[in-house]
Design an enzyme around this catalytic site. Structure first.
Site, short mmCIF file in Angstrom:
data_model
loop_
_atom_site.label_atom_id
_atom_site.label_comp_id
_atom_site.label_asym_id
_atom_site.label_seq_id
_atom_site.Cartn_x
_atom_site.Cartn_y
_atom_site.Cartn_z
CE LYS A 22 -1.82 1.54 4.06
NZ LYS A 22 -1.50 2.94 4.38
CG ASN A 23 2.11 2.78 3.56
OD1 ASN A 23 0.96 3.11 3.23
ND2 ASN A 23 2.45 2.57 4.81
CB CYS A 117 -4.34 11.54 12.22
SG CYS A 117 -3.96 9.83 11.87
NE ARG A 122 0.09 10.06 10.29
CZ ARG A 122 -0.38 9.12 9.49
NH1 ARG A 122 -1.59 8.64 9.69
NH2 ARG A 122 0.34 8.66 8.49
CG ASP A 306 2.87 1.28 9.62
OD1 ASP A 306 2.36 2.10 10.41
OD2 ASP A 306 3.19 1.57 8.45
NE ARG A 398 -7.54 4.34 5.33
CZ ARG A 398 -7.08 5.44 5.87
NH1 ARG A 398 -7.56 5.83 7.03
NH2 ARG A 398 -6.15 6.15 5.28
N1 EPU Z 1 6.14 14.65 11.06
C1 EPU Z 1 6.27 15.98 11.35
N2 EPU Z 1 6.17 16.88 10.32
C2 EPU Z 1 5.95 16.51 9.04
C3 EPU Z 1 5.83 15.14 8.74
C4 EPU Z 1 5.94 14.22 9.78
O1 EPU Z 1 6.46 16.35 12.49
O2 EPU Z 1 5.85 17.37 8.16
C5 EPU Z 1 6.25 13.65 12.15
C6 EPU Z 1 4.95 12.86 12.36
O3 EPU Z 1 4.03 13.55 13.15
C7 EPU Z 1 5.46 11.60 13.00
C8 EPU Z 1 6.83 11.40 12.35
O4 EPU Z 1 7.16 12.66 11.76
O5 EPU Z 1 5.63 11.78 14.38
C9 EPU Z 1 6.90 10.35 11.28
O6 EPU Z 1 5.77 10.43 10.42
P1 EPU Z 1 5.87 10.18 8.87
O7 EPU Z 1 5.76 11.48 8.17
O8 EPU Z 1 7.05 9.33 8.56
O9 EPU Z 1 4.54 9.37 8.59
P2 EPU Z 1 3.72 9.42 7.25
O10 EPU Z 1 4.64 9.64 6.12
O11 EPU Z 1 2.54 10.30 7.42
C10 EPU Z 1 3.95 6.88 6.65
C11 EPU Z 1 3.04 5.73 6.40
C12 EPU Z 1 2.43 5.31 7.73
C13 EPU Z 1 3.56 4.92 8.69
C14 EPU Z 1 4.53 6.08 8.84
C15 EPU Z 1 5.74 5.75 9.69
C16 EPU Z 1 2.30 6.11 4.14
C17 EPU Z 1 1.21 6.47 3.21
N3 EPU Z 1 2.02 6.12 5.45
O12 EPU Z 1 3.16 7.93 7.18
O13 EPU Z 1 1.62 4.19 7.47
O14 EPU Z 1 3.03 4.58 9.94
O15 EPU Z 1 5.01 6.50 7.54
O16 EPU Z 1 6.44 4.68 9.17
O17 EPU Z 1 3.39 5.79 3.71
C18 EPU Z 1 -0.15 2.69 7.85
O18 EPU Z 1 0.12 2.14 6.76
O19 EPU Z 1 -0.95 2.17 8.68
C19 EPU Z 1 0.46 3.95 8.20
C20 EPU Z 1 -0.03 4.76 9.13
#
Ligand code: EPU
Length: 419
Positions: A22-23, A117, A122, A306, A398
């Site tokens: 998915k990701n 969320c 996030r 995850d 999802r």
């Molecule tokens: N963060 C910030 N600022 C930003 C972006 C992120 O502070 O601009 C923080 C977040 O709040 C969090 C940390 O950085 O504390 C890491 O979050 P990240 O941005 O890596 O998460 P994401 O990119 O929103 C993806 C996956 C998630 C997975 C996380 C961590 C996708 C579509 N989603 O989310 O997947 O948990 O990386 O590995 O790739 C899932 O599949 O169930 C899922 C939630």
């Protein structure tokens, strides 16, 4: 709204085929916006988040066609508007992934801010700051990120926090920027690498994906390609835990074992015999009760957030005491409260859960609160005595393709019923 009914207590045995990730699929669908001609994506999982992304692209005027093998062809040449509306973004935060490609290719994007969320705040400040550093003019107005740029310019970006979709958004944007972009403190997740491979096949010049420093030389245009998405490592891990928690013997096929190191190490610690081939992994508990394991989540290659909920489920019935520390998201313990309803002994202290394994869980109705939480409740249901109903399973749809069919194939008594 459907629910899953699970009759617990059956050791799972057999093979299961892992779907595309998915990701990785979601950013690759967004990356297709960058190409001048169609991008064909294979091994796409049949999931609600994929459907939502296709709807998002469709609303922009992008032509998306799907054949009977779930190969998806995305042709962005028909794009009419650079707009990601709130009603879609609020259901799927990954919609933010269109921001970088839209600004880079079309010079404008109006993308709704995702908002709250279930698992944590996030924010997307790192995505926004990175694009600003590349020369985009960005205003937050009426709940929307309104970004404008002529051609983005390469920049040196040092990310405050390791962010997966942030790295992906900025890497995609950089492919069409003028000059060189360096992303420091980049995410190293396999899905980032898969996206980079797809972009490279589209003509992008990217080095270092999979390390914490990604360098992108901008090119004037990208072309179409045909790309096969990598297998889902979280789905892989979830079925392996299903084997371990039920004291069974499960082999996952069509996976990439090299992306599962942290998870396999924990399964071995839990007492599983782990066998690994080129594209398969087998977990055999030989009928024994798992041992509790300590888990601390962190960015790849450390233990994935995850998979945290699934190992929490394993610990609830394991021998001994296991501690789970969640360092990525502030509120990712909702499943712990539901598992207590099944008789799990869990103490929560901030971002730490201390789980005393019990001899047996007993069935009860439980409610899914997010994707991985719902997977963990299904796992707990597989070992709870009696019938567990997992409600609100739209969360599970999802991210898990036909979970009830795959588990039934392993011998589980599970069915989807309308609520
Ligand atoms: N963060 C910030 N600022 C930003 C972006 C992120 O502070 O601009 C923080 C977040 O709040 C969090 C940390 O950085 O504390 C890491 O979050 P990240 O941005 O890596 O998460 P994401 O990119 O929103 C993806 C996956 C998630 C997975 C996380 C961590 C996708 C579509 N989603 O989310 O997947 O948990 O990386 O590995 O790739 C899932 O599949 O169930 C899922 C939630």
């Amino acid at each position: 709204m459907d629910k899953l009914q699970i009759q617990g207590g059956i050791p799972l045995e057999g093979d299961v085929r892992i779907s595309g990730a998915k990701n990785a699929t979601l950013p690759i669908l967004a990356a297709a916006l960058l190409a001048d001609d169609p991008v064909v994506i294979a091994n796409v999982p049949h999931l609600q988040d994929v459907t939502t992304t296709i709807e998002l692209l469709g609303r922009m005027g992008v032509s998306v066609t799907i054949d009977e093998h779930m190969h998806i062809e995305v042709d962005a040449s028909s794009l009419r508007e650079c707009f990601a509306p709130y009603d879609l973004v609020k259901t799927m935060r990954a919609s933010i992934l269109v921001l970088g490609p839209l600004v880079a290719k079309f010079g404008r994007a109006d993308v709704s801010l995702p908002g709250g969320c279930a698992i944590g705040a996030r924010p997307v400040n790192i995505h926004v700051a990175g694009l600003q550093a590349m020369g985009a003019d960005i205003q937050i107005e009426g709940g929307y990120i309104r970004a404008r740029a002529s051609r983005l310019k390469g920049a040196r970006l040092v990310l405050d926090t390791v962010t997966v979709t942030g790295t992906e958004n900025l890497m995609m944007a950089a492919t069409l920027a003028e000059g060189e972009t360096v992303i420091e403190n980049a995410a190293r997740e396999p899905e980032v690498v898969d996206l980079a491979h797809c972009l490279i096949e589209m003509g992008a010049k990217i080095h270092g994906a999979g390390t914490d420093k990604i360098t992108v030389q901008g090119v004037p245009r990208l072309h179409g390609t045909r790309y096969e998405v990598l297998p889902d490592r979280i789905e892989s891990g979830t079925y392996l835990v299903a084997g371990a928690i039920t004291r069974g013997n499960v082999r996952i096929k069509n996976t990439r074992p090299e992306n599962l190191d942290a998870v396999l190490a924990k399964l071995q610690e839990a007492g599983a015999k782990v066998g690994v081939g080129d594209s398969w992994v087998e977990v055999d508990m030989r009928g024994r009760r798992p041992r509790a394991v300590d888990v601390r989540t962190a960015p790849y290659p450390a233990f994935p957030t995850d998979m945290q909920a699934q190992f929490a489920a394993l610990n609830t019935v394991a021998e001994g005491v296991g501690t789970i520390i969640e360092t990525i998201f502030e509120n990712r313990f909702m499943h712990m409260l539901e598992m207590r309803r099944l008789g799990a002994e869990i103490r929560l202290e901030g971002n730490t859960a201390i789980i005393h394994g019990v001899e047996r869980l007993t069935a009860a109705p439980v409610m899914a609160t997010d994707l991985r939480a719902s997977a963990s409740l299904v796992l707990a249901g597989l070992v709870a005595a009696g019938r567990t109903d997992v409600e609100r399973i739209y969360h599970i749809d999802r991210g898990y393709e036909t979970i009830e069919e795959k588990l039934a194939q392993l011998g589980a008594q599970i069915k989807r019923v309308p609520n």
